[in-house]
Design an enzyme around this catalytic site. Structure first.
Site, PDB file in Angstrom:
ATOM      1  CG  ASN A 142     -11.963  -0.894   3.571  1.00 51.73           C
ATOM      2  OD1 ASN A 142     -12.598  -1.593   4.562  1.00 51.73           O
ATOM      3  ND2 ASN A 142     -10.980  -0.381   3.749  1.00 51.73           N
ATOM      4  N   GLY A 168     -15.623   2.561   3.611  1.00 51.87           N
ATOM      5  CA  GLY A 168     -14.066   3.139   3.931  1.00 51.87           C
ATOM      6  C   GLY A 168     -13.562   3.082   2.676  1.00 51.87           C
ATOM      7  CD  GLN A 169     -14.546  -0.229  -2.822  1.00 54.41           C
ATOM      8  OE1 GLN A 169     -16.298  -0.574  -2.502  1.00 54.41           O
ATOM      9  NE2 GLN A 169     -14.545  -0.463  -3.364  1.00 54.41           N
ATOM     10  CB  SER A 170     -10.882   5.059  -0.633  1.00 56.42           C
ATOM     11  OG  SER A 170      -9.074   4.084  -1.034  1.00 56.42           O
ATOM     12  CG  ASP A 221      -2.231   1.063   1.464  1.00 60.92           C
ATOM     13  OD1 ASP A 221      -1.742   2.211   1.121  1.00 60.92           O
ATOM     14  OD2 ASP A 221      -3.366   0.551   1.196  1.00 60.92           O
ATOM     15  CG  HIS A 259      -8.466  -2.831  -2.681  1.00 56.21           C
ATOM     16  ND1 HIS A 259      -9.730  -1.977  -2.610  1.00 56.21           N
ATOM     17  CD2 HIS A 259      -8.326  -1.910  -1.405  1.00 56.21           C
ATOM     18  CE1 HIS A 259      -9.847  -1.345  -2.203  1.00 56.21           C
ATOM     19  NE2 HIS A 259      -8.992  -0.626  -1.045  1.00 56.21           N
ATOM     20  CG  LEU A 260      -7.149  -9.212   1.601  1.00 60.11           C
ATOM     21  CD1 LEU A 260      -9.204  -8.959   2.559  1.00 60.11           C
ATOM     22  CD2 LEU A 260      -7.683 -10.627   1.555  1.00 60.11           C
ATOM     23  CG  HIS A 261      -7.215  -2.761   2.989  1.00 61.17           C
ATOM     24  ND1 HIS A 261      -6.012  -1.879   2.922  1.00 61.17           N
ATOM     25  CD2 HIS A 261      -7.934  -2.354   2.294  1.00 61.17           C
ATOM     26  CE1 HIS A 261      -6.636  -0.511   2.103  1.00 61.17           C
ATOM     27  NE2 HIS A 261      -8.113  -1.195   1.918  1.00 61.17           N
TER      28      HIS A 261
END
Length: 113
Positions: free
Chosen positions: A86, A92-94, A30, A99-101
């Protein structure tokens, strides 16, 4: 999707050092890490969010399998790590690409932070 930054990264249109890649996903660090280890695992196929993954598609399970493999390789499996997807603005998805954090390398409190 032509203007999706994660599609461009996953398809190598934007140069990025990948920490993992296979036919289905790409993983990279990230740019704004929230922990010493903060990897994003993104499908190469565009899904705006987890809400678009059709029944029977195993992409999310594959993303979790890759996270498990990477956690071991990156040395965060033993002490623990966090996985977060998210979804939507309020979630909170920007970036509008599933995608997986995966974060680790420090103790995580609850709630997320």
């Amino acid at each position: 999707m032509d203007d999706c930054i994660f599609c461009k990264i996953a398809n190598k249109e934007i140069p990025t050092s990948l920490v993992y890649e296979d036919d289905l996903v790409a993983a990279f660090n990230d740019l704004s890490p929230q922990a010493p280890v903060h990897v994003l695992i993104v499908p190469k196929k565009h899904y705006q969010s987890v809400l678009e993954v059709p029944e029977g598609d195993a992409i999310v399970a594959h993303m979790f399998h890759v996270a498990s493999k990477l956690a071991k390789e990156l040395g965060i499996a033993e002490k623990g790590f966090r996985l977060v997807i998210n979804t939507g603005k309020d979630g909170g998805q920007s970036v509008p690409h599933l995608h997986l954090h995966m974060t680790g390398g420090r103790e995580h409190g609850w709630p997320a932070g």
